[in-house]
Design a protein around this motif. Sequence first.
Motif, PDB file in Angstrom:
ATOM      1  N   GLN A 237       5.258  -1.677   1.778  1.00  0.00           N
ATOM      2  CA  GLN A 237       5.426  -0.239   1.522  1.00  0.00           C
ATOM      3  C   GLN A 237       5.110   0.100   0.065  1.00  0.00           C
ATOM      4  O   GLN A 237       4.493   1.132  -0.213  1.00  0.00           O
ATOM      5  CB  GLN A 237       6.854   0.164   1.877  1.00  0.00           C
ATOM      6  CG  GLN A 237       7.141   0.115   3.378  1.00  0.00           C
ATOM      7  CD  GLN A 237       8.601   0.379   3.708  1.00  0.00           C
ATOM      8  OE1 GLN A 237       9.478   0.266   2.845  1.00  0.00           O
ATOM      9  NE2 GLN A 237       8.873   0.738   4.961  1.00  0.00           N
ATOM     10  N   LYS A 238       5.534  -0.745  -0.818  1.00  0.00           N
ATOM     11  CA  LYS A 238       5.258  -0.524  -2.240  1.00  0.00           C
ATOM     12  C   LYS A 238       3.771  -0.582  -2.509  1.00  0.00           C
ATOM     13  O   LYS A 238       3.230   0.229  -3.281  1.00  0.00           O
ATOM     14  CB  LYS A 238       5.988  -1.577  -3.068  1.00  0.00           C
ATOM     15  CG  LYS A 238       5.827  -1.397  -4.566  1.00  0.00           C
ATOM     16  CD  LYS A 238       6.619  -2.446  -5.334  1.00  0.00           C
ATOM     17  CE  LYS A 238       6.443  -2.252  -6.842  1.00  0.00           C
ATOM     18  NZ  LYS A 238       7.219  -3.257  -7.609  1.00  0.00           N
ATOM     19  N   LYS A 239       3.093  -1.537  -1.862  1.00  0.00           N
ATOM     20  CA  LYS A 239       1.653  -1.694  -2.054  1.00  0.00           C
ATOM     21  C   LYS A 239       0.910  -0.453  -1.585  1.00  0.00           C
ATOM     22  O   LYS A 239      -0.076  -0.024  -2.188  1.00  0.00           O
ATOM     23  CB  LYS A 239       1.174  -2.932  -1.301  1.00  0.00           C
ATOM     24  CG  LYS A 239      -0.291  -3.286  -1.554  1.00  0.00           C
ATOM     25  CD  LYS A 239      -0.649  -4.571  -0.835  1.00  0.00           C
ATOM     26  CE  LYS A 239      -2.110  -4.938  -1.079  1.00  0.00           C
ATOM     27  NZ  LYS A 239      -2.492  -6.199  -0.390  1.00  0.00           N
ATOM     28  N   ARG A 240       1.392   0.162  -0.490  1.00  0.00           N
ATOM     29  CA  ARG A 240       0.720   1.339   0.065  1.00  0.00           C
ATOM     30  C   ARG A 240       0.868   2.559  -0.847  1.00  0.00           C
ATOM     31  O   ARG A 240       0.066   3.475  -0.811  1.00  0.00           O
ATOM     32  CB  ARG A 240       1.281   1.645   1.446  1.00  0.00           C
ATOM     33  CG  ARG A 240       0.823   0.651   2.517  1.00  0.00           C
ATOM     34  CD  ARG A 240       1.402   0.971   3.861  1.00  0.00           C
ATOM     35  NE  ARG A 240       1.029  -0.040   4.841  1.00  0.00           N
ATOM     36  CZ  ARG A 240       1.856  -0.542   5.748  1.00  0.00           C
ATOM     37  NH1 ARG A 240       3.110  -0.128   5.778  1.00  0.00           N
ATOM     38  NH2 ARG A 240       1.447  -1.453   6.601  1.00  0.00           N
TER      39      ARG A 240
END
Length: 242
Positions: A237-240
């Motif tokens: 989620q952080k990467k997105r």
Amino acid sequence: MDDTLIHCNKYFEMILCKFADVMLEWFSEYQLTNSEIRSKQIEIDVAGVLKSGFASKHFPQSMIETYHYFSRMTGREINPAEENQLMELGMSVYEQNIEPYPGMVETLDILEHQGHELNLYTGGEKAIQERKIEQMKLASYFHDRIYIRQHKNEEALEQILTSRHFDRENTWMIGNSLRTDIIPALAAGINTIYIKLPNEWSYNVVELKNEPTTAMYTVSSLEEVPSIIAESIAAKQKKRTL
């Protein structure tokens, strides 16, 4: 299920210790060793599972075939009563009291609370595995999402994954067997958590030939699973958002 949620291998080990003791007694004049007996049984056992899958009579049959091997080797006469004794000894492994692995209930509760859909995939004969599931009350977590297969391999897993909707990018296989859990899951493109156990059954120990293209973690206990999955989801989620 076996050796991931509930104990299994230790019961087979207990029976094999009794088998070796009986063989050493019967063949005492031929100076067999415990190591020789156990090595031959493992060889026959693994070959049989590869051919026939997880059939209940295969385990006692592997002990009987080991008995036949050393009878032929030493010239000792095969005794039908001794064959029957080994069959009874081998089948008794399925009558042992079932014990959950530490943290089984707590781990399933956490995963369910985190909102995961839980699926149970296990190898063996339907009646035996269903009895374990009932005794451990596992249907309350898995409902109709229980898959029992005599052969656990890439083909069996692929059939399960295509039988209903699985988002493979967010699907996880958790198990103790490199051969029947992890390698088929990696081939199917799903994430894996390998629970590495001490004194693992030799059938389960194989070499990973290819570098995983999906997430693969190795842990030593079931209780580590929820945090690994939660951290992996958070990282995605952080990467997105970046």
